[in-house]
Each structure stands twice: as C-alpha cells, then as structure tokens.
Motif scaffolding. Structure first.
Motif, PDB file in Angstrom:
ATOM      1  N   LYS A 192     -16.461  -2.964 -11.043  1.00 31.96           N
ATOM      2  CA  LYS A 192     -15.691  -1.724 -11.093  1.00 31.96           C
ATOM      3  C   LYS A 192     -15.506  -1.130  -9.708  1.00 31.96           C
ATOM      4  N   LEU A 193     -16.557  -1.117  -8.892  1.00 37.89           N
ATOM      5  CA  LEU A 193     -16.441  -0.568  -7.540  1.00 37.89           C
ATOM      6  C   LEU A 193     -15.476  -1.389  -6.697  1.00 37.89           C
ATOM      7  N   TRP A 194     -15.568  -2.713  -6.785  1.00 35.71           N
ATOM      8  CA  TRP A 194     -14.690  -3.571  -5.984  1.00 35.71           C
ATOM      9  C   TRP A 194     -13.233  -3.331  -6.346  1.00 35.71           C
ATOM     10  N   HIS A 195     -12.932  -3.258  -7.656  1.00 33.98           N
ATOM     11  CA  HIS A 195     -11.552  -3.031  -8.082  1.00 33.98           C
ATOM     12  C   HIS A 195     -11.074  -1.634  -7.705  1.00 33.98           C
ATOM     13  N   LEU A 196     -11.948  -0.673  -7.732  1.00 33.11           N
ATOM     14  CA  LEU A 196     -11.560   0.676  -7.313  1.00 33.11           C
ATOM     15  C   LEU A 196     -11.235   0.706  -5.821  1.00 33.11           C
ATOM     16  N   ILE A 197     -12.043   0.013  -5.035  1.00 33.18           N
ATOM     17  CA  ILE A 197     -11.855   0.006  -3.575  1.00 33.18           C
ATOM     18  C   ILE A 197     -10.552  -0.674  -3.191  1.00 33.18           C
ATOM     19  N   TYR A 198     -10.207  -1.780  -3.852  1.00 32.60           N
ATOM     20  CA  TYR A 198      -9.028  -2.547  -3.466  1.00 32.60           C
ATOM     21  C   TYR A 198      -7.843  -2.328  -4.401  1.00 32.60           C
ATOM     22  N   GLY A 199      -7.942  -1.326  -5.245  1.00 30.39           N
ATOM     23  CA  GLY A 199      -6.859  -0.993  -6.149  1.00 30.39           C
ATOM     24  C   GLY A 199      -5.871  -0.017  -5.534  1.00 30.39           C
ATOM     25  N   PRO A 200      -5.236   0.825  -6.355  1.00 28.98           N
ATOM     26  CA  PRO A 200      -4.185   1.735  -5.875  1.00 28.98           C
ATOM     27  C   PRO A 200      -4.643   2.712  -4.794  1.00 28.98           C
ATOM     28  N   THR A 201      -5.924   3.052  -4.769  1.00 27.77           N
ATOM     29  CA  THR A 201      -6.394   4.015  -3.763  1.00 27.77           C
ATOM     30  C   THR A 201      -6.097   3.535  -2.356  1.00 27.77           C
ATOM     31  N   SER A 202      -6.327   2.273  -2.093  1.00 22.83           N
ATOM     32  CA  SER A 202      -6.112   1.729  -0.756  1.00 22.83           C
ATOM     33  C   SER A 202      -4.666   1.897  -0.315  1.00 22.83           C
ATOM     34  N   ALA A 203      -3.723   1.674  -1.235  1.00 21.03           N
ATOM     35  CA  ALA A 203      -2.302   1.824  -0.895  1.00 21.03           C
ATOM     36  C   ALA A 203      -1.948   3.279  -0.611  1.00 21.03           C
ATOM     37  N   VAL A 204      -2.514   4.201  -1.390  1.00 20.91           N
ATOM     38  CA  VAL A 204      -2.264   5.629  -1.168  1.00 20.91           C
ATOM     39  C   VAL A 204      -2.784   6.047   0.206  1.00 20.91           C
ATOM     40  N   ILE A 205      -3.958   5.540   0.559  1.00 19.93           N
ATOM     41  CA  ILE A 205      -4.555   5.849   1.862  1.00 19.93           C
ATOM     42  C   ILE A 205      -3.669   5.347   2.997  1.00 19.93           C
ATOM     43  N   LYS A 206      -3.185   4.132   2.882  1.00 13.49           N
ATOM     44  CA  LYS A 206      -2.342   3.562   3.935  1.00 13.49           C
ATOM     45  C   LYS A 206      -1.064   4.381   4.119  1.00 13.49           C
ATOM     46  N   ASN A 207      -0.483   4.825   3.003  1.00  8.71           N
ATOM     47  CA  ASN A 207       0.723   5.649   3.101  1.00  8.71           C
ATOM     48  C   ASN A 207       0.417   6.981   3.782  1.00  8.71           C
ATOM     49  N   TRP A 208      -0.709   7.572   3.438  1.00 12.76           N
ATOM     50  CA  TRP A 208      -1.115   8.837   4.053  1.00 12.76           C
ATOM     51  C   TRP A 208      -1.276   8.651   5.559  1.00 12.76           C
ATOM     52  N   THR A 209      -1.896   7.559   5.935  1.00  9.44           N
ATOM     53  CA  THR A 209      -2.120   7.288   7.360  1.00  9.44           C
ATOM     54  C   THR A 209      -0.801   7.118   8.104  1.00  9.44           C
ATOM     55  N   THR A 210       0.111   6.325   7.549  1.00 11.42           N
ATOM     56  CA  THR A 210       1.374   6.079   8.254  1.00 11.42           C
ATOM     57  C   THR A 210       2.235   7.340   8.338  1.00 11.42           C
ATOM     58  N   PHE A 213       1.743   8.795  11.747  1.00 18.53           N
ATOM     59  CA  PHE A 213       1.938   7.952  12.921  1.00 18.53           C
ATOM     60  C   PHE A 213       2.663   8.694  14.040  1.00 18.53           C
ATOM     61  N   ASP A 214       2.047   8.713  15.191  1.00 22.82           N
ATOM     62  CA  ASP A 214       2.696   9.023  16.453  1.00 22.82           C
ATOM     63  C   ASP A 214       2.021   8.135  17.491  1.00 22.82           C
ATOM     64  N   ALA A 215       2.522   8.144  18.708  1.00 18.03           N
ATOM     65  CA  ALA A 215       2.024   7.194  19.708  1.00 18.03           C
ATOM     66  C   ALA A 215       0.520   7.351  19.950  1.00 18.03           C
ATOM     67  N   ASP A 216       0.036   8.581  20.033  1.00 14.76           N
ATOM     68  CA  ASP A 216      -1.381   8.805  20.313  1.00 14.76           C
ATOM     69  C   ASP A 216      -2.262   8.269  19.189  1.00 14.76           C
ATOM     70  N   TYR A 217      -1.863   8.547  17.948  1.00 11.74           N
ATOM     71  CA  TYR A 217      -2.671   8.110  16.803  1.00 11.74           C
ATOM     72  C   TYR A 217      -2.639   6.591  16.670  1.00 11.74           C
ATOM     73  N   TRP A 232      -3.504  -4.725  10.836  1.00 15.04           N
ATOM     74  CA  TRP A 232      -2.810  -3.856   9.880  1.00 15.04           C
ATOM     75  C   TRP A 232      -1.901  -2.872  10.608  1.00 15.04           C
ATOM     76  N   THR A 233      -2.400  -2.262  11.663  1.00 15.02           N
ATOM     77  CA  THR A 233      -1.605  -1.289  12.413  1.00 15.02           C
ATOM     78  C   THR A 233      -0.371  -1.954  13.021  1.00 15.02           C
ATOM     79  N   LEU A 234      -0.548  -3.146  13.567  1.00 15.11           N
ATOM     80  CA  LEU A 234       0.596  -3.868  14.129  1.00 15.11           C
ATOM     81  C   LEU A 234       1.624  -4.209  13.049  1.00 15.11           C
TER      82      LEU A 234
END
Length: 374
Positions: A192-210, A213-217, A232-234
């Motif tokens: 359950k923990l593994w699926h939670l970690i690599y499930g939809p949450t990860s995609a939401v986090i990546k979208n939040w991060t992008t 995005f600016d040059a400094d970050y 991943w960043t590249l």
C-alpha cells in the motif's frame, strides 16, 4: 530516449541509506533520505486534492522556501492495512522530494508499524521498508492486492494447511516471489505504501513543482546530487531552454559529462530557436569536437533546424567537414542546404566532396551544388 535503469537506482538507494536519518529529535520513528534541495522550508501550503485512489480526497502539504518554492511535500496517511479489518490502522506521514522522488516517512508520536499479530517492526525491517519504498522499479506495480493474497493463500494453504479465512494480507499469505519485494509479515503495508508513493500523488507533486519553474529554482534542482532528480528536471526543460537562458551554463556543463544519459538529456533541452544567439552557437560548436557520433548527430540536427547559422559557425563546419564520418557529412550537407550556405568557401568544400570515391556521398554533394544559385 534514455530510460533510467535499475542500476542507477540501486546506486541511488545505496547513497540514500548512507545518508539516512533513522530517528528524529522528537522521539518519533522517522526515516528521511537525502533531500533534493538543502534550502530551508519556512512555510506550508495546503492543497485539497482528489488523488483518484483509495484515499481519494486528501490534503497534500507543500513545504516551501522563503521564495515560495517547493522544498519537499508530505501527506498524512491514515488507512487500514488488512482486508479483514482485524489489523491496526496504518498511520504514517509520507514525504516526497519536489521531483516526485520518495523522500521518507515518519510515524506520529507513539505510533509504530506492525506485522501480523501486531508484532512491531524491528529496526532492520524499518530499514528494509525504506529501501524498498525508494525503488520505483519494484514489480509490485504489476500486481493487485488480491493477486498477492490469492497467490500466497494457494501456496501457504497447500503447504501448511492454513484455514483460508484466517489468512490476512499482512502476514504469511505472500508468495515466495513477492517476499523478495516486501517486508515479510507486512506485505500489505509495503504494497500500500509503495503504490501510494508512486501513484497519482507523485504526478501532482511534479506539476506543482513545474508551476514554480524559473531560472533560479531550476538551477537549484540541477545542483542535486541525485542523478534521477537532475534527469527529471532536464526532461521538463526538453526543447524549452530558450525560456530559461540563464540555465545555459549548467546545460553546457552537462553536455560535456561522461555520463551519457546526462549529456543526452542536456542536449535535448535545446530548442532550435535559442540557436539564433551567436554566443550560444559559439558555445555549442566549441563542445562539438569532443562529442561522440551520436551527440554530434543531435547537434547537427539542431543546426539544421536553427533560424540561421552565423558566419563563425559556418567557418567551423567548413573546417571539420572532411573529418566527419560519412553519415555525419551527409547530415551536415542537409545543414548547408537548409541554411542556404552558398558562400564561396562552402561551395569549394562541397565541390571536393562531389569528387569523393564514396558514390553516395558524391551524389549528395552534387545535389547540393545543383541547388546553388547560378
């Protein structure tokens, strides 16, 4: 396109375990691995998200820097870990890096993870769980929970004559194959923990991060010591470097890397548009001689599609055209054609090529010459 390999992540996991903090100063059980960013998180933003999973509507916490950039993320997870309802609730805080990479977990004060019969995890089992959760390539992705229970139930019932009604999902009802990828006695907790970690949450986090995005970050993310963070960043910058030209110095450093995947991803961030810059062209052709054939091919393709080729770049190509392998010479002729490089020096060099013993190369050169203005 490059794919992150299992070997890379075995290396990453090894580094993670060396840098792991097993116990917090609050007395809680906590396993936190290496962070992507070493900057301090000073505030928390909450977002209520529909994660489209068993725990659907839930709060995602973004832990932000003083500039409002995500440093890491967390979710407070409270859920059952037994299909028969007999076991303790799973009460855990899960952490992610801003790249969506697993960061660690923490248990509320006085909470602990347990196996069947409520037996607490040993420290060795916590370490194993943390290492398993850090591996996105576990074959657990291809299994449903019911498949794990059914396979284990059949195997254990035939061998040990267990009553199937007494078998629960966190105990011995686990196939021998799956036991390689879970904490024994806590298969469902691991699953359950593994699926939670690599499930939809990860995609939401990546979208939040992008979103931030600016040059400094971006430069901060590219300074991560974790290869998967940098790759991943590249990937997020692919074809978009013209939007963040201040990142270019790091890109040129990565292009020179002996780590092929890093060099490849760095080249792929370059869009033809940014090659309108004379200084950018100069920096890129300065790296060209030390590249292997594959990377030279990508660079020539960029120049073929660039808005223009500056005179110094044309001079460089005319100087090295006879030093290239035939497929690269043919590609360079496409650059000449697309960029209308009909200056006297270019025509002279291609004329020499038209007399090559390689009939294919000579024909390509002649076609270029025939297209030159009369």
């Amino acid at each position: 396109m490059f794919k992150i390999t299992k070997q890379y992540f075995l290396l990453i996991i090894a580094v993670v375990l060396i840098g792991m903090v097993p116990v917090s100063n609050t007395g809680t059980i906590q396993y936190i691995n290496d962070k992507t960013l070493t900057i301090e998180a000073v505030e928390v933003e909450k977002r209520l998200i529909d994660f489209e999973e068993e725990i659907s509507i839930d709060t995602l916490y973004g832990h932000l820097s003083i500039q409002g950039e995500p440093v890491y993320f967390s979710r407070n997870v409270v859920t059952s870990v037994c299909f028969d309802g007999k076991c303790r609730l799973l009460d855990v805080i899960v952490y992610w890096n801003p790249t969506g990479r697993y960061l660690g977990f923490e248990l509320p004060e006085k909470e602990y993870l347990s196996k069947h019969d409520h037996e607490p995890f040993t420290e060795e089992e916590y370490l194993r769980l943390n290492a398993l959760l850090a591996d996105p390539f576990l074959p657990l992705a291809g299994y449903s929970y019911n498949e794990i229970v059914m396979e284990g139930s059949k195997a254990e019932t035939s061998e040990n004559q267990y009553d199937a009604e007494e078998i629960d999902g966190v105990s011995s009802a686990t196939s021998k194959f799956i036991l390689d990828y879970v904490v024994e006695g806590a298969a469902y907790t691991t699953y359950k923990l593994w699926h939670l970690i690599y499930g939809p949450t990860s995609a939401v986090i990546k979208n939040w991060t992008t979103e931030n995005f600016d040059a400094d970050y971006i430069n901060l993310l590219l300074e991560s010591e974790n290869l998967s963070d940098v790759l991943w960043t590249l990937e997020q910058l692919e074809g978009k470097l013209d939007q963040f030209p201040e990142v270019s110095p790091m890109i040129f450093d990565f292009i020179q890397s002996s780590e092929y995947s890093l060099s490849e991803k760095a080249i792929q961030t370059i869009s033809p548009q940014i090659l309108a810059s004379e200084s950018f062209q100069a920096n890129l052709i300065g790296l060209f001689p030390q590249m292997d054939s594959g990377r030279k091919k990508w660079i020539l393709e960029l120049f073929r599609d660039a808005p223009n080729v500056h005179p110094k770049t044309a001079t460089f190509f005319n100087a090295i055209i006879f030093d290239l392998e035939v497929p690269l010479i043919v590609l360079l002729l496409e650059v000449y054609q697309k960029q209308a490089m009909f200056d006297a020096t270019s025509l002279e060099q291609v004329t020499h090529l038209s007399k090559s013993d390689n009939k294919y190369l000579a024909q390509k050169a002649k076609l270029f010459l025939e297209s030159a203005p009369k």
